[in-house]
Design a protein around this motif. Structure first.
Motif, PDB file in Angstrom:
ATOM      1  N   MET A   1       0.812  -1.212   0.000  1.00 57.11           N
ATOM      2  CA  MET A   1       0.000   0.000   0.000  1.00 57.11           C
ATOM      3  C   MET A   1       0.852   1.271   0.000  1.00 57.11           C
ATOM      4  SD  MET A   1      -3.162  -0.773  -0.159  1.00 57.11           S
ATOM      5  CE  MET A   1      -4.065   0.635   0.447  1.00 57.11           C
ATOM      6  N   LYS A   2       2.142   1.144   0.329  1.00 55.63           N
ATOM      7  CA  LYS A   2       3.017   2.319   0.351  1.00 55.63           C
ATOM      8  C   LYS A   2       3.194   2.828  -1.076  1.00 55.63           C
ATOM      9  CE  LYS A   2       5.741   1.170   4.405  1.00 55.63           C
ATOM     10  NZ  LYS A   2       7.080   0.811   4.907  1.00 55.63           N
ATOM     11  N   CYS A   3       2.982   4.129  -1.259  1.00 55.59           N
ATOM     12  CA  CYS A   3       3.130   4.698  -2.590  1.00 55.59           C
ATOM     13  C   CYS A   3       3.279   6.221  -2.502  1.00 55.59           C
ATOM     14  CB  CYS A   3       1.934   4.338  -3.467  1.00 55.59           C
ATOM     15  SG  CYS A   3       0.380   4.972  -2.827  1.00 55.59           S
ATOM     16  N   THR A   4       3.604   6.815  -3.645  1.00 53.34           N
ATOM     17  CA  THR A   4       3.737   8.276  -3.706  1.00 53.34           C
ATOM     18  C   THR A   4       2.353   8.902  -3.871  1.00 53.34           C
ATOM     19  OG1 THR A   4       3.995   8.212  -6.098  1.00 53.34           O
ATOM     20  CG2 THR A   4       6.016   8.077  -4.786  1.00 53.34           C
ATOM     21  N   PRO A   5       2.208  10.208  -3.631  1.00 50.93           N
ATOM     22  CA  PRO A   5       0.890  10.862  -3.789  1.00 50.93           C
ATOM     23  C   PRO A   5       0.304  10.720  -5.206  1.00 50.93           C
ATOM     24  CG  PRO A   5       2.397  12.310  -2.607  1.00 50.93           C
ATOM     25  CD  PRO A   5       3.194  11.124  -3.044  1.00 50.93           C
ATOM     26  N   GLU A   6       1.187  10.720  -6.242  1.00 44.23           N
ATOM     27  CA  GLU A   6       0.698  10.574  -7.628  1.00 44.23           C
ATOM     28  C   GLU A   6       0.080   9.186  -7.834  1.00 44.23           C
ATOM     29  OE1 GLU A   6       4.204  11.384  -7.238  1.00 44.23           O
ATOM     30  OE2 GLU A   6       3.673  13.515  -7.135  1.00 44.23           O
ATOM     31  N   GLU A   7       0.779   8.170  -7.327  1.00 45.83           N
ATOM     32  CA  GLU A   7       0.254   6.802  -7.440  1.00 45.83           C
ATOM     33  C   GLU A   7      -1.056   6.658  -6.679  1.00 45.83           C
ATOM     34  OE1 GLU A   7       3.521   4.536  -5.911  1.00 45.83           O
ATOM     35  OE2 GLU A   7       4.263   4.033  -7.908  1.00 45.83           O
ATOM     36  N   LYS A   8      -1.148   7.353  -5.556  1.00 46.40           N
ATOM     37  CA  LYS A   8      -2.355   7.278  -4.742  1.00 46.40           C
ATOM     38  C   LYS A   8      -3.555   7.856  -5.516  1.00 46.40           C
ATOM     39  CE  LYS A   8      -3.638   7.867   0.072  1.00 46.40           C
ATOM     40  NZ  LYS A   8      -3.244   8.378   1.382  1.00 46.40           N
ATOM     41  N   GLU A   9      -3.327   8.993  -6.206  1.00 50.98           N
ATOM     42  CA  GLU A   9      -4.395   9.592  -7.022  1.00 50.98           C
ATOM     43  C   GLU A   9      -4.822   8.660  -8.139  1.00 50.98           C
ATOM     44  OE1 GLU A   9      -3.252  13.489  -8.359  1.00 50.98           O
ATOM     45  OE2 GLU A   9      -2.797  14.149  -6.314  1.00 50.98           O
ATOM     46  N   GLU A  10      -3.845   7.999  -8.783  1.00 47.28           N
ATOM     47  CA  GLU A  10      -4.158   7.050  -9.861  1.00 47.28           C
ATOM     48  C   GLU A  10      -5.004   5.887  -9.323  1.00 47.28           C
ATOM     49  OE1 GLU A  10      -0.603   5.701 -11.816  1.00 47.28           O
ATOM     50  OE2 GLU A  10       0.085   7.754 -12.169  1.00 47.28           O
ATOM     51  N   ARG A  11      -4.634   5.396  -8.146  1.00 43.72           N
ATOM     52  CA  ARG A  11      -5.393   4.295  -7.545  1.00 43.72           C
ATOM     53  C   ARG A  11      -6.825   4.714  -7.230  1.00 43.72           C
ATOM     54  NH1 ARG A  11      -1.389   1.400  -3.090  1.00 43.72           N
ATOM     55  NH2 ARG A  11       0.094   0.562  -4.577  1.00 43.72           N
ATOM     56  N   LEU A  12      -6.994   5.928  -6.664  1.00 46.92           N
ATOM     57  CA  LEU A  12      -8.337   6.424  -6.362  1.00 46.92           C
ATOM     58  C   LEU A  12      -9.175   6.549  -7.634  1.00 46.92           C
ATOM     59  CD1 LEU A  12      -7.667   9.129  -3.625  1.00 46.92           C
ATOM     60  CD2 LEU A  12      -9.032   7.079  -3.362  1.00 46.92           C
ATOM     61  N   ALA A  13      -8.559   7.059  -8.700  1.00 44.72           N
ATOM     62  CA  ALA A  13      -9.276   7.194  -9.975  1.00 44.72           C
ATOM     63  C   ALA A  13      -9.685   5.815 -10.500  1.00 44.72           C
ATOM     64  CB  ALA A  13      -8.395   7.907 -10.999  1.00 44.72           C
ATOM     65  N   ALA A  14      -8.778   4.833 -10.401  1.00 47.45           N
ATOM     66  CA  ALA A  14      -9.079   3.477 -10.852  1.00 47.45           C
ATOM     67  C   ALA A  14     -10.211   2.871 -10.013  1.00 47.45           C
ATOM     68  CB  ALA A  14      -7.830   2.611 -10.772  1.00 47.45           C
ATOM     69  N   GLN A  15     -10.204   3.121  -8.709  1.00 46.17           N
ATOM     70  CA  GLN A  15     -11.266   2.609  -7.832  1.00 46.17           C
ATOM     71  C   GLN A  15     -12.619   3.206  -8.212  1.00 46.17           C
ATOM     72  OE1 GLN A  15     -10.136   3.475  -3.801  1.00 46.17           O
ATOM     73  NE2 GLN A  15      -8.823   1.674  -3.605  1.00 46.17           N
ATOM     74  N   LYS A  16     -12.640   4.507  -8.446  1.00 47.14           N
ATOM     75  CA  LYS A  16     -13.904   5.169  -8.805  1.00 47.14           C
ATOM     76  C   LYS A  16     -14.437   4.645 -10.141  1.00 47.14           C
ATOM     77  CE  LYS A  16     -13.221   9.373  -6.144  1.00 47.14           C
ATOM     78  NZ  LYS A  16     -12.944  10.809  -6.164  1.00 47.14           N
ATOM     79  N   ALA A  17     -13.529   4.436 -11.090  1.00 52.74           N
ATOM     80  CA  ALA A  17     -13.939   3.904 -12.391  1.00 52.74           C
ATOM     81  C   ALA A  17     -14.517   2.497 -12.235  1.00 52.74           C
ATOM     82  CB  ALA A  17     -12.753   3.893 -13.347  1.00 52.74           C
ATOM     83  N   ALA A  18     -13.858   1.672 -11.412  1.00 51.85           N
ATOM     84  CA  ALA A  18     -14.337   0.306 -11.183  1.00 51.85           C
ATOM     85  C   ALA A  18     -15.700   0.327 -10.494  1.00 51.85           C
ATOM     86  CB  ALA A  18     -13.324  -0.462 -10.342  1.00 51.85           C
TER      87      ALA A  18
END
Length: 111
Positions: free
Chosen positions: A73-90
């Motif tokens: 789960m450790k990641c940079t803020p940019e990766e975190k935003e990408e993950r949130l966007a992917a979650q919302k899309a899913a």
């Protein structure tokens, strides 16, 4: 003289009825005297709760997997935003799929 006093004691006991002859004085085994005072001298305190729950006694396979998951789960803020966007899309895809399935069930019920 102590020998005479012992003899006198036993002679005296032998004259007593049998229920008194065999009984001797009992010694004290326990007392709680002064214990409450000693306990309250420094006050009775609540036990401290641990900051983190102990893993002792837990399933070791679960603990190992949990550690790997935390590292993943450790990641940079940019990766975190990408993950949130992917979650919302899913989530949107799942909601659309549920909506389509619900409409199909309603059509089947109306037939």
């Amino acid at each position: 003289s102590s020998d005479l006093s012992r003899k006198a004691f036993w002679i005296k006991c032998s004259r007593l009825p049998p229920r008194f002859a065999s009984k001797m004085a009992k010694s004290k085994n326990h007392t709680g005297h002064n214990q409450i005072y000693k306990n309250h001298r420094n006050g009775i305190k609540k036990t401290r709760r641990p900051r983190q729950m102990s893993m002792r006694g837990m399933n070791c396979r679960f603990i190992r997997n949990q550690a790997f998951a935390k590292r993943g789960m450790k990641c940079t803020p940019e990766e975190k935003e990408e993950r949130l966007a992917a979650q919302k899309a899913a989530q949107k895809r799942i909601e659309e799929k549920k909506k389509v399935e619900k409409e199909q069930r309603l059509k089947e019920l109306q037939k």
